[in-house]
Each structure stands twice: as structure tokens, then as C-alpha cells.
Design a protein around this motif. Structure first.
Motif, PDB file in Angstrom:
ATOM      1  N   ALA A 157      86.095 -28.094  63.548  1.00  0.00           N
ATOM      2  CA  ALA A 157      87.404 -28.060  64.201  1.00  0.00           C
ATOM      3  C   ALA A 157      88.172 -26.808  63.776  1.00  0.00           C
ATOM      4  CB  ALA A 157      88.200 -29.318  63.869  1.00  0.00           C
ATOM      5  N   LEU A 158      88.155 -26.534  62.465  1.00  0.00           N
ATOM      6  CA  LEU A 158      88.818 -25.323  61.975  1.00  0.00           C
ATOM      7  C   LEU A 158      88.163 -24.076  62.542  1.00  0.00           C
ATOM      8  CD1 LEU A 158      89.465 -26.146  58.203  1.00  0.00           C
ATOM      9  CD2 LEU A 158      90.953 -26.530  60.180  1.00  0.00           C
ATOM     10  N   ARG A 159      86.835 -24.089  62.586  1.00  0.00           N
ATOM     11  CA  ARG A 159      86.130 -22.911  63.102  1.00  0.00           C
ATOM     12  C   ARG A 159      86.410 -22.698  64.585  1.00  0.00           C
ATOM     13  NH1 ARG A 159      80.030 -23.031  60.899  1.00  0.00           N
ATOM     14  NH2 ARG A 159      80.004 -21.054  62.041  1.00  0.00           N
ATOM     15  N   GLU A 160      86.419 -23.776  65.372  1.00  0.00           N
ATOM     16  CA  GLU A 160      86.710 -23.652  66.805  1.00  0.00           C
ATOM     17  C   GLU A 160      88.102 -23.055  67.026  1.00  0.00           C
ATOM     18  OE1 GLU A 160      84.993 -24.040  69.464  1.00  0.00           O
ATOM     19  OE2 GLU A 160      83.377 -25.485  69.125  1.00  0.00           O
ATOM     20  N   LEU A 161      89.084 -23.548  66.290  1.00  0.00           N
ATOM     21  CA  LEU A 161      90.448 -23.062  66.471  1.00  0.00           C
ATOM     22  C   LEU A 161      90.597 -21.626  65.968  1.00  0.00           C
ATOM     23  CD1 LEU A 161      92.285 -26.344  65.458  1.00  0.00           C
ATOM     24  CD2 LEU A 161      92.147 -25.360  67.764  1.00  0.00           C
ATOM     25  N   PHE A 162      89.878 -21.289  64.899  1.00  0.00           N
ATOM     26  CA  PHE A 162      89.906 -19.907  64.425  1.00  0.00           C
ATOM     27  C   PHE A 162      89.208 -18.981  65.419  1.00  0.00           C
ATOM     28  CE2 PHE A 162      87.621 -16.514  62.100  1.00  0.00           C
ATOM     29  CZ  PHE A 162      88.730 -15.755  61.755  1.00  0.00           C
ATOM     30  N   HIS A 163      88.047 -19.399  65.920  1.00  0.00           N
ATOM     31  CA  HIS A 163      87.347 -18.575  66.915  1.00  0.00           C
ATOM     32  C   HIS A 163      88.218 -18.365  68.144  1.00  0.00           C
ATOM     33  CE1 HIS A 163      83.242 -20.062  65.157  1.00  0.00           C
ATOM     34  NE2 HIS A 163      83.875 -19.243  64.348  1.00  0.00           N
ATOM     35  N   ASN A 164      88.936 -19.392  68.535  1.00  0.00           N
ATOM     36  CA  ASN A 164      89.849 -19.290  69.671  1.00  0.00           C
ATOM     37  C   ASN A 164      90.915 -18.222  69.409  1.00  0.00           C
ATOM     38  OD1 ASN A 164      90.702 -20.771  72.290  1.00  0.00           O
ATOM     39  ND2 ASN A 164      92.596 -20.691  71.106  1.00  0.00           N
ATOM     40  N   ALA A 165      91.429 -18.209  68.180  1.00  0.00           N
ATOM     41  CA  ALA A 165      92.453 -17.229  67.823  1.00  0.00           C
ATOM     42  C   ALA A 165      91.904 -15.804  67.877  1.00  0.00           C
ATOM     43  CB  ALA A 165      92.996 -17.534  66.420  1.00  0.00           C
ATOM     44  N   VAL A 166      90.706 -15.597  67.366  1.00  0.00           N
ATOM     45  CA  VAL A 166      90.092 -14.269  67.366  1.00  0.00           C
ATOM     46  C   VAL A 166      89.758 -13.819  68.785  1.00  0.00           C
ATOM     47  CG1 VAL A 166      88.049 -12.976  66.641  1.00  0.00           C
ATOM     48  CG2 VAL A 166      89.195 -14.497  65.026  1.00  0.00           C
ATOM     49  N   MET A 167      89.277 -14.756  69.589  1.00  0.00           N
ATOM     50  CA  MET A 167      88.799 -14.425  70.930  1.00  0.00           C
ATOM     51  C   MET A 167      89.945 -14.108  71.891  1.00  0.00           C
ATOM     52  SD  MET A 167      86.072 -16.587  73.195  1.00  0.00           S
ATOM     53  CE  MET A 167      87.005 -18.125  73.132  1.00  0.00           C
ATOM     54  N   HIS A 168      91.061 -14.833  71.771  1.00  0.00           N
ATOM     55  CA  HIS A 168      92.129 -14.734  72.761  1.00  0.00           C
ATOM     56  C   HIS A 168      93.338 -13.920  72.305  1.00  0.00           C
ATOM     57  CE1 HIS A 168      90.203 -17.481  75.520  1.00  0.00           C
ATOM     58  NE2 HIS A 168      90.081 -18.385  74.574  1.00  0.00           N
ATOM     59  N   ARG A 169      93.339 -13.403  71.110  1.00  0.00           N
ATOM     60  CA  ARG A 169      94.495 -12.681  70.611  1.00  0.00           C
ATOM     61  C   ARG A 169      94.717 -11.379  71.378  1.00  0.00           C
ATOM     62  NH1 ARG A 169      94.828  -9.246  65.484  1.00  0.00           N
ATOM     63  NH2 ARG A 169      96.169  -8.205  67.010  1.00  0.00           N
ATOM     64  N   ASP A 170      95.901 -10.821  71.238  1.00  0.00           N
ATOM     65  CA  ASP A 170      96.249  -9.542  71.841  1.00  0.00           C
ATOM     66  C   ASP A 170      95.900  -8.434  70.848  1.00  0.00           C
ATOM     67  OD1 ASP A 170      97.337  -7.336  73.023  1.00  0.00           O
ATOM     68  OD2 ASP A 170      99.420  -8.015  72.917  1.00  0.00           O
ATOM     69  N   TYR A 171      94.861  -7.664  71.159  1.00  0.00           N
ATOM     70  CA  TYR A 171      94.421  -6.610  70.239  1.00  0.00           C
ATOM     71  C   TYR A 171      95.233  -5.330  70.376  1.00  0.00           C
ATOM     72  CZ  TYR A 171      90.541  -9.288  68.442  1.00  0.00           C
ATOM     73  OH  TYR A 171      89.786 -10.250  67.787  1.00  0.00           O
ATOM     74  N   GLN A 172      96.193  -5.299  71.289  1.00  0.00           N
ATOM     75  CA  GLN A 172      97.114  -4.171  71.336  1.00  0.00           C
ATOM     76  C   GLN A 172      98.225  -4.324  70.297  1.00  0.00           C
ATOM     77  OE1 GLN A 172      97.924  -2.564  75.480  1.00  0.00           O
ATOM     78  NE2 GLN A 172      97.161  -4.606  76.006  1.00  0.00           N
ATOM     79  N   SER A 173      98.363  -5.535  69.762  1.00  0.00           N
ATOM     80  CA  SER A 173      99.359  -5.801  68.727  1.00  0.00           C
ATOM     81  C   SER A 173      98.837  -5.368  67.359  1.00  0.00           C
ATOM     82  CB  SER A 173      99.691  -7.291  68.705  1.00  0.00           C
ATOM     83  OG  SER A 173     100.476  -7.618  67.573  1.00  0.00           O
ATOM     84  N   ASN A 174      99.734  -4.888  66.524  1.00  0.00           N
ATOM     85  CA  ASN A 174      99.376  -4.532  65.142  1.00  0.00           C
ATOM     86  C   ASN A 174      99.433  -5.723  64.196  1.00  0.00           C
ATOM     87  OD1 ASN A 174      99.023  -1.875  65.891  1.00  0.00           O
ATOM     88  ND2 ASN A 174     101.081  -1.247  65.290  1.00  0.00           N
ATOM     89  N   THR A 175      99.765  -6.898  64.712  1.00  0.00           N
ATOM     90  CA  THR A 175      99.855  -8.110  63.898  1.00  0.00           C
ATOM     91  C   THR A 175      98.481  -8.743  63.737  1.00  0.00           C
ATOM     92  OG1 THR A 175     102.080  -8.522  64.745  1.00  0.00           O
ATOM     93  CG2 THR A 175     100.940 -10.380  63.722  1.00  0.00           C
ATOM     94  N   PRO A 176      98.098  -9.157  62.536  1.00  0.00           N
ATOM     95  CA  PRO A 176      96.789  -9.788  62.349  1.00  0.00           C
ATOM     96  C   PRO A 176      96.798 -11.249  62.773  1.00  0.00           C
ATOM     97  CG  PRO A 176      97.956  -9.775  60.273  1.00  0.00           C
ATOM     98  CD  PRO A 176      98.833  -9.032  61.253  1.00  0.00           C
ATOM     99  N   VAL A 177      95.622 -11.850  62.846  1.00  0.00           N
ATOM    100  CA  VAL A 177      95.510 -13.301  62.894  1.00  0.00           C
ATOM    101  C   VAL A 177      95.846 -13.814  61.497  1.00  0.00           C
ATOM    102  CG1 VAL A 177      93.915 -15.250  63.101  1.00  0.00           C
ATOM    103  CG2 VAL A 177      93.811 -13.365  64.746  1.00  0.00           C
TER     104      VAL A 177
END
Length: 395
Positions: free
Chosen positions: A288-308
Motif C-alpha cells: 500500500a505504501l509502495r503503491e501510493l509512493f509510486h503514484n507520487a513519483v509517477m504523477h508529480r509535476d517535474y517542472q517544480s523544484n519541490t521534491p516528493v
């Protein structure tokens, strides 16, 4: 909604290469190959292609009764991970003359070709339908530069081939591309990368996805491309972390390092189960943690300088990613619809087995939390961030 008159006109146009007819209701390979070919739109019609199930080659109706199961099976082709990247398509049942029914799959031309089915690129040009040769794949890859709309497919102006680890790309290619295609390959390194949307042939530069997947130092080009991991002894940010790490590097390194953190910090208790056997109950179900983390990495905005941000408190875990929701997804439809801010990255995570099926990550996490006796995840979403809070199992 398609009208019977419109579908009849499609059936009657026997010369069109935008229509495929079939009487089979179970040949998934044939369906998927046709969908792949229409999505690639090699003739560059820039119009939808139509797979019509329930019609003969001469355009006559086969007298089929379209079942709900057939419609579900056709719709599932988009999300089963065999056609990559997922095509834009719809499935409808149309009642024709004399009560005959057909199932119609409408496939939109892709903006990020080439599309592959089980590692092969399929095309349809006039009467010819088959696997693309190297020159045809190159044409599709070059066409993508004029169609590209997502940030992960854009070229990175300052980067070059020496900023990629080709060993990682070769391993990924073996997972993604059909073995026969690799064996018959005579492409340059740039063409190999471009066929998987990791290199832009027009500019001669790696794409954002290429840098994220295989880059020697992705943060140099994309400053926010890292994960800030913090483990706190209590419930607030004011306490000194017990463990902290900035996790950066290529995608596989980031995901595997985060997996080690999850396993290392996840407390597992035992309860007596059936037959007096102890049953391990973790504070949090790992996947469950891995799925939600993968979701965060996959769908994040990479134009932002903010990390996950992955913050582990004594009473909860918070996973926050920049970018908010994307496309047609709203908070109300979060578990029912999916739009991809980074479709190339999403395809890669599916090929690497970090994603089982498209659009099911949050649903799977919810199910795993329920099975573990944990409360459902809590979401806080606006146009800038996506925050999910997970709480431990209730024993």
C-alpha cells in the motif's frame, strides 16, 4: 454516441484503412494489434480509427449479440499494460438494422507514438497491417516532436548522451521491446532511445523521461527530482528526525531505496490466527505504501523544484507530491478515472513492474489497508499539491 447510420457508412467504405472489421469476440491479440495500429496513425490521418466487432470483411453484419463481458474485455485493453503507452479510446455498443449489434472501439491517434503491443509496433497502411520496420518506427519517433504535449517527452536542452547510463537503458529495453525486434535491430543508439520516447531526434537531446529513467544525475537538470525522506519519533515536524535522507538518482535507484526505507521502518506485530498460528500484522501494508509512493513519483509535476516528501511520524505517514490533480481527474473521481501528466514515465513504471495495472494504484492501496485493519487513506488535494495521509492498523 455513434449512430447506426454513421457505423453503417464505416462498414460500407471497404477501401478505408481507418476501419477494421472482425467477427471474432475473443481474439484479444487481433483487437490489441488493431488498436495499436490505429493509435500509431502511420498514414498521419489525424483522425480516429474504428475497430468494429460483429461485422464481416465485406461490411455485412454477422448477427452478433454484444454482451457486457465483450465490452468490458475491449475496454480493458487500454489498462492491462500490454499496449503502451495507453491509447485514448472508447468502446460502444451500437444496435444496427434488424436488431443486429456491433461493438465499436474508437481509437484516437496518439500524440506520443510509437505505441507498442507486447513490445511490437503495429501499423496499418491501406490493405497492409503488420509490424513496423526500423524506418517506419523512426518516422513515428520524429513525428512525436511535432505532437508532443507532455513535459516528460520534451527534450532537455543542456543534456547529451553522456548524461545517460546506457546499461540501465539496455536493461529497460529488454523488458519493453519484443526480443525478435531487438535481434533484428540495426538502429543507432539515438534511434533506440527515441523509439521508447527517451530521446528527441529532432533536437538531438535526451527527453525529460530519459534523464529521469537513466540519467547519471537527474537533479542537475531537474532540481526537484528527488525524494525527501524523514522519520520522526513523534507526531510533529518540530522533533529531530530519527532518520533522514535525500533520495535521488535514476528512477530504479529512487524506488528501490525507498522500498528499503519502508521495509526497515515498518513495525510488524503478530496476532494469533487460525490453527493457533501467529499472523504477522504490519503497522502498514508494504505494498500500500509502495503503491501510493509510486503514484507520487509517477504523477508529480517535474517542472517544480519541490521534491516528493515522505514523512513518517509515530501515528501516520504523509506522502506529498507537487502538482495536484491532472487532466480530467477530480478528487471525486480519483479512483475511477486516470489522466497521465507523465505518460512516458507511467509506461516505464509499468514495464519495470512497479505498476500492475493503469489507474488501479489507489484502489489497490485502499484494499490492502482495509485488509490490514488500517483506516482508509486521507487525501488533501489542490492545484499545487497532492497529499495522502496513511494511518497504522488498528489492533
Amino acid at each position: 454516441m455513434l449512430s447506426p447510420e454513421f457505423v453503417q457508412a464505416l462498414l460500407s467504405d471497404l477501401e478505408s484503412d481507418r476501419v477494421e472489421r472482425t467477427v471474432s469476440t475473443s481474439n484479444t491479440d487481433k483487437f490489441a494489434q488493431a488498436i495499436c495500429a490505429f493509435g500509431n496513425d502511420y498514414p498521419n490521418h489525424r483522425q480516429p480509427g474504428y475497430l468494429i466487432v460483429g461485422a464481416n470483411d465485406d461490411g455485412s453484419l454477422a448477427g452478433l449479440t454484444v454482451s457486457d463481458e465483450l465490452l468490458r474485455n475491449l475496454a480493458a485493453i487500454r489498462a492491462d499494460g500490454n499496449v503502451l503507452p495507453p491509447p485514448a479510446m472508447t468502446v460502444e455498443k451500437v444496435v444496427m438494422q434488424a436488431g443486429c449489434e456491433v461493438a465499436v472501439v474508437v481509437v484516437q491517434p496518439s500524440t506520443v507514438p510509437p505505441i507498442r503491443y507486447k513490445g511490437r509496433v503495429y501499423l496499418r497502411v491501406g490493405p497492409r497491417k503488420g509490424i513496423a520496420n526500423e524506418q517506419e518506427e523512426r518516422i513515428l519517433s520524429e513525428r512525436r516532436a511535432s505532437l508532443v504535449t507532455t513535459f516528460d517527452a520534451h527534450p532537455v536542452g543542456e543534456a547529451g548522451l553522456n548524461d545517460l547510463t546506457m546499461r540501465l537503458f539496455d536493461e529497460y529495453r529488454m523488458q519493453t521491446v519484443d526480443a525478435g525486434t531487438i535481434a533484428a535491430n540495426h538502429r543507432t543508439t539515438e534511434e533506440k532511445l527515441a523509439s521508447l520516447r527517451c530521446f528527441d531526434l529532432t533536437s538531438g537531446k535526451p527527453t525529460v523521461a530519459g534523464i529521469l529513467l537513466f540519467g547519471t544525475n537527474p537533479r542537475y537538470f531537474l532540481p526537484g527530482a528527488y525524494v525527501q525522506f524523514l522519520k520522526f519519533p513523534g507526531t510533529t515536524l518540530t522533533e529531530r528526525p530519527e532518520d533522514e535522507l535525500e533520495i535521488s538518482g535514476d528512477l530504479r535507484t529512487v524506488v528501490e531505496t525507498m522500498r528499503q526505507k519502508i521495509v526497515g521502518h515498518n513495525h510488524v506485530a503478530s496476532t494469533q490466527g487460525e490453527g493457533f498460528r501467529d499472523r504477522p500484522i504490519p503497522d502498514y501494508p508494504e505494498w500500500a505504501l509502495r503503491e501510493l509512493f509510486h503514484n507520487a513519483v509517477m504523477h508529480r509535476d517535474y517542472q517544480s523544484n519541490t521534491p516528493v516528501r515522505f514523512y513518517w511520524f509515530s501515528d501516520r505517514i504523509e506522502i506529498q507530491s507537487p502538482g495536484g490533480l491532472y487532466g480530467e481527474v477530480t478528487q471525486a473521481t480519483l479512483t475511477r478515472r486516470n489522466s497521465y501528466r507523465n505518460p512516458v514515465l507511467a509506461e516505464a513504471m509499468k514495464s519495470m513492474d512497479y505498476v500492475n495495472r493503469y489507474g488501479y494504484g489507489i484502489q489497490r492501496a485502499q484494499s490492502l489497508l482495509l485488509e490490514n485493519g488500517s483506516p482508509p487513506p486521507e487525501f488533501e488535494i489542490d492545484d499545487k499539491i497532492f497529499l495522502v495521509t496513511i494511518r497504522p492498523s488498528i489492533r
